[in-house]
Scaffold this motif. Structure first.
Motif, PDB file in Angstrom:
ATOM      1  N   GLN A   1      -4.147   3.157  -1.046  1.00 17.35           N
ATOM      2  CA  GLN A   1      -4.446   2.218  -2.126  1.00 17.35           C
ATOM      3  C   GLN A   1      -3.250   1.296  -2.368  1.00 17.35           C
ATOM      4  O   GLN A   1      -2.109   1.635  -2.079  1.00 17.35           O
TER       5      GLN A   1
ATOM      6  N   LEU B   1       0.822  -1.202   0.000  1.00 19.53           N
ATOM      7  CA  LEU B   1       0.000   0.000   0.000  1.00 19.53           C
ATOM      8  C   LEU B   1       0.859   1.256   0.000  1.00 19.53           C
ATOM      9  O   LEU B   1       1.956   1.265   0.556  1.00 19.53           O
TER      10      LEU B   1
ATOM     11  N   ASP C   1      -0.165  -0.876  -7.829  1.00 21.96           N
ATOM     12  CA  ASP C   1      -0.464  -1.844  -8.882  1.00 21.96           C
ATOM     13  C   ASP C   1       0.798  -2.640  -9.220  1.00 21.96           C
ATOM     14  O   ASP C   1       1.819  -2.064  -9.588  1.00 21.96           O
TER      15      ASP C   1
ATOM     16  N   THR D   1       0.345   6.421  -6.812  1.00 17.41           N
ATOM     17  CA  THR D   1      -0.711   5.655  -6.147  1.00 17.41           C
ATOM     18  C   THR D   1      -1.324   6.515  -5.051  1.00 17.41           C
ATOM     19  O   THR D   1      -0.605   7.115  -4.257  1.00 17.41           O
ATOM     20  N   LYS D   2      -2.642   6.562  -5.010  1.00 16.59           N
ATOM     21  CA  LYS D   2      -3.322   7.320  -3.961  1.00 16.59           C
ATOM     22  C   LYS D   2      -3.021   6.696  -2.601  1.00 16.59           C
ATOM     23  O   LYS D   2      -2.937   5.471  -2.474  1.00 16.59           O
TER      24      LYS D   2
END
Length: 134
Positions: free
Chosen positions: A117, A39, A120, A113-114
């Motif tokens: 979150q 994350l 990916d 990436t927020k």
């Protein structure tokens, strides 16, 4: 008496190192080294299982359990994983927790990436292939 120039191994540094392990493994072998999501947190890449395992502990050194020893034996038998772990440690292990955190914060997968979150794995793989793994 032993003297070490390195910081004590912290929860935060372990998560940063695991980010590099995952990225390198994805780049080289085309699959994940481990199934946990990484994350984007305000402190950098984080892994919930590591946070839960070491909740309330900054440093994560201490007495080894039977599970720890079993995990070590497992990793030693996984030649690709062991090679990746060794390469990541050789490249980043001497960095302080602050230095490695600054580095991961500057890298595309974390930046794009927020917060909160999952990073990916495809983004991680592409970035590591283009920028890190040589």
């Amino acid at each position: 008496m032993r003297r070490y120039e390195a910081d004590e191994l912290t929860q935060m540094k372990v998560m940063q190192l695991l980010y590099y392990v995952q990225g390198a493994y994805l780049s080289i072998y085309g699959c994940r080294a481990f199934s946990d999501d990484i994350l984007a947190s305000s402190k950098g890449p984080s892994i919930i299982a590591v946070q839960e395992q070491y909740r309330g502990q900054m440093a994560i050194v201490g007495q080894l359990t039977d599970t720890d020893l079993d995990d070590y034996d497992y990793v030693c038998k996984q030649s690709k994983l062991l090679a990746t772990l060794t390469a990541v440690w050789d490249a980043y292990g001497e960095l302080s927790t602050v230095e490695i955190a600054k580095q991961t914060h500057a890298e595309q997968p974390w930046r794009e990436t927020k917060l909160g979150q999952a990073i990916d794995p495809k983004v991680l793989q592409h970035y590591f292939t283009a920028e890190i793994v040589q």
